[in-house]
Design a protein around this motif. Structure first.
Motif, mmCIF file in Angstrom:
data_model
loop_
_atom_site.group_PDB
_atom_site.id
_atom_site.type_symbol
_atom_site.label_atom_id
_atom_site.label_comp_id
_atom_site.label_asym_id
_atom_site.label_seq_id
_atom_site.Cartn_x
_atom_site.Cartn_y
_atom_site.Cartn_z
ATOM 1 N N LEU A 105 23.456 30.928 15.422
ATOM 2 C CA LEU A 105 23.736 30.812 16.852
ATOM 3 C C LEU A 105 24.074 29.382 17.255
ATOM 4 N N VAL A 106 23.388 28.416 16.666
ATOM 5 C CA VAL A 106 23.680 27.001 16.962
ATOM 6 C C VAL A 106 25.089 26.639 16.493
ATOM 7 N N ASP A 107 25.469 27.102 15.310
ATOM 8 C CA ASP A 107 26.824 26.832 14.800
ATOM 9 C C ASP A 107 27.891 27.405 15.729
ATOM 10 N N LEU A 108 27.658 28.616 16.224
ATOM 11 C CA LEU A 108 28.629 29.249 17.112
ATOM 12 C C LEU A 108 28.692 28.522 18.457
ATOM 13 N N THR A 109 27.558 28.106 18.948
ATOM 14 C CA THR A 109 27.528 27.354 20.204
ATOM 15 C C THR A 109 28.246 26.017 20.049
ATOM 16 N N ASP A 110 28.116 25.392 18.886
ATOM 17 C CA ASP A 110 28.782 24.111 18.630
ATOM 18 C C ASP A 110 30.301 24.205 18.782
ATOM 19 N N VAL A 111 30.867 25.377 18.511
ATOM 20 C CA VAL A 111 32.310 25.572 18.674
ATOM 21 C C VAL A 111 32.717 25.371 20.137
ATOM 22 N N LEU A 112 31.827 25.766 21.044
ATOM 23 C CA LEU A 112 32.158 25.767 22.471
ATOM 24 C C LEU A 112 31.718 24.516 23.226
ATOM 25 N N ILE A 113 30.753 23.785 22.697
ATOM 26 C CA ILE A 113 30.186 22.633 23.418
ATOM 27 C C ILE A 113 31.246 21.645 23.912
ATOM 28 N N PRO A 114 32.251 21.297 23.123
ATOM 29 C CA PRO A 114 33.245 20.343 23.638
ATOM 30 C C PRO A 114 34.006 20.852 24.873
ATOM 31 N N PHE A 115 33.923 22.149 25.138
ATOM 32 C CA PHE A 115 34.677 22.752 26.244
ATOM 33 C C PHE A 115 33.760 23.283 27.344
ATOM 34 N N ALA A 116 32.498 22.879 27.324
ATOM 35 C CA ALA A 116 31.523 23.379 28.303
ATOM 36 C C ALA A 116 31.934 23.040 29.732
ATOM 37 N N ASP A 117 32.535 21.877 29.947
ATOM 38 C CA ASP A 117 32.971 21.493 31.293
ATOM 39 C C ASP A 117 34.157 22.322 31.773
ATOM 40 N N GLU A 118 34.780 23.055 30.856
ATOM 41 C CA GLU A 118 35.942 23.877 31.205
ATOM 42 C C GLU A 118 35.580 25.369 31.257
ATOM 43 N N GLY A 119 34.298 25.680 31.256
ATOM 44 C CA GLY A 119 33.855 27.060 31.406
ATOM 45 C C GLY A 119 33.390 27.746 30.138
ATOM 46 N N ALA A 120 33.460 27.077 29.007
ATOM 47 C CA ALA A 120 33.040 27.694 27.751
ATOM 48 C C ALA A 120 31.539 27.969 27.781
ATOM 49 N N ASP A 121 31.160 29.134 27.291
ATOM 50 C CA ASP A 121 29.746 29.493 27.254
ATOM 51 C C ASP A 121 29.554 30.636 26.267
ATOM 52 N N LEU A 122 28.341 30.759 25.746
ATOM 53 C CA LEU A 122 28.002 31.849 24.835
ATOM 54 C C LEU A 122 26.646 32.409 25.237
ATOM 55 N N LEU A 123 26.638 33.669 25.609
ATOM 56 C CA LEU A 123 25.396 34.379 25.901
ATOM 57 C C LEU A 123 25.089 35.279 24.706
#
Length: 172
Positions: A105-123
């Motif tokens: 789950l941490v690895d998958l979240t890491d894919v999105l972290i650089p784009f968190a300010d643009e709406g990226a998220d993982l539930l």
């Protein structure tokens, strides 16, 4: 997770759990600015001499498609107890979800972290094939409690589409 488990979907017939993780990452990398819901859910169907269980992994790119895969498990007898069937479905979902929470789950979240300010998220959710109507309503507290004890959000009908819709299609 037991690496002898194999997953499949309409495109691939023999995927290891590691391959599943690679497919999920690849799907997320195609649009890392999106919001995703990764859900695990199981459903079952009693046949004459066995009970067939399907556990589904479903990654929903909100408003923009989804990717999923399935794992089959059979018990060589008809399971007639609703509590036993739902408990087994919950355990099978927990087993797959545990592999995500402990390692990936941490690895998958890491894919999105650089784009968190643009709406990226993982539930991350576990979907249970139970609801407030019918005989399964008496199992809600017990089964959702098992999921929430893992630190994962539990969804029930009508929000538990991975269990009652996606996995259900393949149990017959």
């Amino acid at each position: 997770m037991n690496e002898s488990f194999t997953f499949y979907n309409v495109s691939e017939k023999q995927m290891s759990f590691q391959t599943v993780i690679e497919r999920i990452k690849g799907f997320m990398l195609k649009d890392p600015r999106s919001e995703y819901v990764l859900s695990i859910g199981s459903d079952s169907h009693v046949h004459q001499n066995e009970t067939k269980f399907i556990t589904a992994i479903h990654l929903h790119r909100i408003g923009k498609g989804a990717w999923g895969c399935l794992k089959t498990y059979s018990v060589k007898r008809p399971i007639v107890s609703v509590r036993e069937k739902i408990s087994m479905e919950t355990a099978l979902s927990q087993e797959v979800a545990y592999s995500f929470t402990t390692k990936y789950l941490v690895d998958l979240t890491d894919v999105l972290i650089p784009f968190a300010d643009e709406g990226a998220d993982l539930l991350f959710e576990i979907h249970l094939d139970i609801g407030r109507k019918g005989i399964t309503k008496e199992l809600i507290q017990e089964m959702t409690g098992r999921i929430e004890a893992m630190g994962v959000e539990a969804k029930i009908k009508p929000e538990s589409y991975t269990a009652f819709s996606y996995a259900n299609r393949y149990t017959k």
